[in-house]
Design an enzyme around this catalytic site. Sequence first.
Site, PDB file in Angstrom:
ATOM      1  N   LYS A  90       0.990  -1.287   0.119  1.00 37.43           N
ATOM      2  CA  LYS A  90      -0.001   0.132  -0.049  1.00 37.43           C
ATOM      3  C   LYS A  90       1.034   1.204  -0.040  1.00 37.43           C
ATOM      4  O   LYS A  90       1.855   1.265   0.800  1.00 37.43           O
ATOM      5  CB  LYS A  90      -1.051  -0.010   1.287  1.00 37.43           C
ATOM      6  CG  LYS A  90      -2.013   0.885   1.452  1.00 37.43           C
ATOM      7  CD  LYS A  90      -2.963   0.752   2.597  1.00 37.43           C
ATOM      8  CE  LYS A  90      -3.824   1.933   2.551  1.00 37.43           C
ATOM      9  NZ  LYS A  90      -4.921   1.654   3.790  1.00 37.43           N
ATOM     10  N   SER A 165      -9.933   1.714   2.724  1.00 30.15           N
ATOM     11  CA  SER A 165      -8.880   2.441   1.736  1.00 30.15           C
ATOM     12  C   SER A 165      -7.792   1.795   1.014  1.00 30.15           C
ATOM     13  O   SER A 165      -7.311   2.241   0.025  1.00 30.15           O
ATOM     14  CB  SER A 165      -8.315   3.751   2.589  1.00 30.15           C
ATOM     15  OG  SER A 165      -7.392   2.724   3.469  1.00 30.15           O
ATOM     16  N   SER A 189      -9.915  -0.866   6.812  1.00 27.06           N
ATOM     17  CA  SER A 189      -9.325  -0.630   5.310  1.00 27.06           C
ATOM     18  C   SER A 189      -8.683  -1.761   4.819  1.00 27.06           C
ATOM     19  O   SER A 189      -8.298  -1.704   3.854  1.00 27.06           O
ATOM     20  CB  SER A 189      -8.268   0.691   5.434  1.00 27.06           C
ATOM     21  OG  SER A 189      -9.125   1.729   5.270  1.00 27.06           O
TER      22      SER A 189
HETATM   23  N1  GLN Z   1     -13.115   3.941   6.124  1.00 30.20           N
HETATM   24  C1  GLN Z   1     -12.768   4.437   7.106  1.00 30.20           C
HETATM   25  C2  GLN Z   1     -12.346   5.701   7.061  1.00 30.20           C
HETATM   26  O1  GLN Z   1     -12.596   6.159   6.192  1.00 30.20           O
HETATM   27  C3  GLN Z   1     -11.552   3.370   7.615  1.00 30.20           C
HETATM   28  C4  GLN Z   1     -10.495   3.714   7.054  1.00 30.20           C
HETATM   29  C5  GLN Z   1      -9.184   2.755   7.281  1.00 30.20           C
HETATM   30  O2  GLN Z   1      -9.275   1.852   8.117  1.00 30.20           O
HETATM   31  N2  GLN Z   1      -8.087   3.606   6.909  1.00 30.20           N
HETATM   32  O3  GLN Z   1     -11.757   6.199   8.249  1.00 30.20           O
END
Ligand code: GLN
Length: 493
Positions: A90, A165, A189
């Site tokens: 990532k 994400s 995410s």
């Molecule tokens: N979707 C969640 C957010 O937008 C979690 C994101 C994540 O785990 N990095 O914060």
Amino acid sequence: MFHQSLDWTVEMTTIPSTAAAIADAVRSGVLKATDVLEAHLARIAEREGEIHAFNLVTTDEARAAAARIDADVAAGRDPGVLAGVPIAIKDNMCTRGIATTCSSKILEGWRPPYDATVVQRLAAAGAVTIGKTNLDEFAMGSSTENSAFGVTYNPRDITRVSGGSSGGSAAAVAAGFSPISIGSDTGGSIRQPAALCGVVGVKPTYGTVSRYGLVAFASSLDQVGPFSTDVRDSALVLEAISGHDPMDSTSIPQGPLSLQGVLSQGVEGLRVGRITDMPGGADPDVTERLEAAFDALQAAGAIMVDVQMPSMKYGLTAYYLIAPAEASSNLARYDGVRYGMRVNAPDTNAMYSATRSAGFGDEVKRRIMLGTYALSAGYYDAYYGKALKVRRLISEDFDRAYTKADVLLTPTSPIVAFPVGAKSDDPLAMYLCDVYTIPTNLAGHPAMSVPFGTGAFGLPVGVQIMAPTLGEQTMFRVAASLERSMIASGGGR
Ligand code: GLN
């Protein structure tokens, strides 16, 4: 998995689809790391145009690394447990000398002077980094639509999102670009994109995998973890990347996790908890798969128990105060001086403001504003302070639940992969994607998503297995059992 059965043939060499099988073959000299790499690069050349899993494919560096692995094997040295396995990272993890963007314009041109601990450990285990994957900017989002570099499309249906994400990392594995990848999980995410793309994704216990070199979003919630096509590969990767790191002050002082050995142990007598007051909202096709998972575990000898988590429904609200509060502080460092882009202006304050206005996307700005507000004098107790209390209540709910159950099962995502654009104008609808994944981040517990068949439109559904702190072994036993039952029912994995 849809590509599971496709072992590729490259110039008379068959490349296995799992990391474990590739590493075995490379270590024993049956396969060359260079051939494994070229097969994956060919796959990327074929489909990356329509998927966009990567911000950068590091072809030259990967070829050099694969050649080194082959030289090691030829010289009788063991390159490690991930010998010659291509891996996608990532793009919020630091890679020395290689652009690390967090899918944000603000880091334009920045090249980290060091590798994240995870990147170092993977290389030491013989893995070959094949590229940096797309994400929602600074890991804020659930669809990888918030990237400054464009959407990552779901390999299972390219009109739909890959989740987020870590959408690029999930898509890379689902498309067969690399058998394994690495993501980060602050509120879901890793697990949510894993569910939407039909692969395995694991968020380990907070502190088991080093965060050193992971660009911080919300430091008390962020964890690094793997994606893979099967449960064993995630166990293999976690064994390689976990264990104490003095460079991360929140790292648990203990050795690496030991997981592969428990996969065959079964679930006889394990207590599997159903949360009777779980927040609603999951689609019926998804809850149907959750019920099928309960049935499969019961058939394998597990005992079903009911538990209550009365504070779980406040998790999302607490998260959207705590995570933005931490983010507003962590992202203060992108000021046009120390990293990446700068927009010149007559004085320093104007330069800060012009740089941040141009460099950050809308969702990141929204979080910075939310977080700054929640932490501001006069509102701190009402918002941030209260959210911390809810966080404590959720941990207490879990503690009580785990006196009755060894693991808890929920859907990973309330819905299957949605069409690109369907939620991009509605931040609240997007936030709801993580209603089942956020509570474990607040508690610091491990949780993973395992593909468990398909729902609406034939799209993958993931089941989430949650376990108490350092309960990874139990969690993986349950995951392996669910995987076996899927294979036995002819559903693949
Ligand atoms: N979707 C969640 C957010 O937008 C979690 C994101 C994540 O785990 N990095 O914060």
